[in-house]
Design an enzyme around this catalytic site. Structure first.
Site, PDB file in Angstrom:
ATOM      1  N   TYR A 136      -2.403  -1.640   3.186  1.00 54.85           N
ATOM      2  CA  TYR A 136      -0.983  -1.623   3.564  1.00 54.85           C
ATOM      3  C   TYR A 136      -0.185  -2.217   2.414  1.00 54.85           C
ATOM      4  O   TYR A 136      -0.317  -3.400   2.102  1.00 54.85           O
ATOM      5  CB  TYR A 136      -0.801  -2.423   4.858  1.00 54.85           C
ATOM      6  CG  TYR A 136       0.609  -2.564   5.379  1.00 54.85           C
ATOM      7  CD1 TYR A 136       1.654  -1.743   4.957  1.00 54.85           C
ATOM      8  CD2 TYR A 136       0.902  -3.539   6.338  1.00 54.85           C
ATOM      9  CE1 TYR A 136       2.929  -1.885   5.457  1.00 54.85           C
ATOM     10  CE2 TYR A 136       2.180  -3.690   6.857  1.00 54.85           C
ATOM     11  CZ  TYR A 136       3.187  -2.863   6.416  1.00 54.85           C
ATOM     12  OH  TYR A 136       4.454  -3.017   6.922  1.00 54.85           O
ATOM     13  N   LYS A 165      -1.455   2.746   4.234  1.00 59.69           N
ATOM     14  CA  LYS A 165      -0.071   2.849   4.695  1.00 59.69           C
ATOM     15  C   LYS A 165       0.800   2.441   3.518  1.00 59.69           C
ATOM     16  O   LYS A 165       0.817   1.275   3.127  1.00 59.69           O
ATOM     17  CB  LYS A 165       0.174   1.921   5.888  1.00 59.69           C
ATOM     18  CG  LYS A 165       1.641   1.856   6.322  1.00 59.69           C
ATOM     19  CD  LYS A 165       1.853   0.822   7.426  1.00 59.69           C
ATOM     20  CE  LYS A 165       3.329   0.698   7.788  1.00 59.69           C
ATOM     21  NZ  LYS A 165       3.565  -0.330   8.844  1.00 59.69           N
TER      22      LYS A 165
END
Length: 297
Positions: A136, A165
């Site tokens: 992320y 992400k």
């Protein structure tokens, strides 16, 4: 690793509170509604879930409730990131034991590690717990940027890492991740504004804030892009644009929880240092929700 597919519209769930405690009944109702609306996956205890102010016991309660409520109907991704590698390992262990399908690991914040430090952080986590990992990257919150070259190195050396992400909002960087990483590496945007362009570039979906409010629309948007129905997808993109802008008019998850309270999905409550939406932004949000038919006029 890699059997579980994290793709399409995945909601980064809010955490409802009631008188200072987690409202588990409300949380389960939100999860059930999300699944009924066709969502493709759920993230529990991420940024939008106010993970920074959760205790270990609350973390366990939320992950357990999410896994139980989904009943394997959609994948459950547990936020397990920390700027302390040892704590990140501990959270990963808890998430795995409770049945999460994968974990989401934000880059260490505040410490400002080098690219080598980032690589070693993720390598150490993966060496301790075998569970699919999504990286992320959100430099606006963490103070460090996980570069595409480092992502490619991580993917090559750490098989537990199955996706990322990317919440940079930088389409050049997003494109380079896809270019540098092998086919099958799951690249999701973390920026609702860029669902359309990121998926056209080869991204496989979104971990979304706005899907807390309009899950079916985000599911449809992702589906239309996958089917190459771009004119219809563009229309949804522009229909969502005013709401997307308002989701970040103040710090996430302040606007999204306010919207959900206006929809009567939860009681409006935050944990400090987060506070309620300013009156002027509240009025803008309420007006927009009415104009697009989410709440009655």
């Amino acid at each position: 690793m890699g059997q579980i597919q994290f793709q399409g519209a995945i909601t980064a769930l809010v955490t409802p509170f009631k008188k200072g405690e987690i409202d588990l009944e409300c949380y389960r109702e939100i999860i059930e509604w999300q699944i009924e609306q066709g969502i493709n996956g759920l993230v529990s205890c991420g940024t939008t879930g106010e993970s920074a102010t959760l205790t270990y016991e609350e973390y366990k309660l939320l992950i357990k409730a999410c896994v139980e409520q989904t009943k394997s109907r959609v994948p459950v991704i547990a936020g397990a990131g920390s700027n302390d590698t040892a704590k990140a390992i501990q959270l990963t262990k808890i998430a795995k034991e409770l049945g999460a399908d994968g974990v989401l690991h934000v880059t260490p914040y505040y410490n400002k590690p080098t690219q080598e430090g980032l690589f070693q952080h993720f390598k150490t986590i993966a060496s301790q717990e075998s569970i699919p990992i999504l990286l992320y990257n959100v430099p606006g919150r963490t103070g460090c940027n996980l570069l595409p070259e480092t992502v490619a190195r991580i993917v090559q050396d750490i098989p537990e890492v199955v996706g990322i992400k990317d919440a940079t909002g930088n389409l050049e960087q997003f494109s380079e991740i896809i270019e540098f990483c092998p086919i099958g590496f799951q690249v999701l945007t973390g920026d609702d504004f860029t669902i359309l362009p990121s998926m056209i570039l080869g991204g496989c979906g979104v971990i979304s804030v706005i899907s807390n409010i309009v899950p079916a629309m985000v599911v449809e948007l992702c589906s239309l892009i996958e089917k190459n129905k771009l004119e219809e997808a563009r229309q949804i993109h522009y229909n969502l644009a005013p709401l997307c802008r308002l989701m970040f008019v103040e710090t996430n998850p302040i606007p999204v929880k306010t919207a959900l309270s206006l929809m009567e999905k939860l009681e409006l409550e935050f944990r400090l240092p987060l506070t309620e939406l300013s009156p002027i932004n509240f009025t803008k949000l309420e007006s927009t929700l009415k104009n697009i038919g989410i709440i009655s006029k």
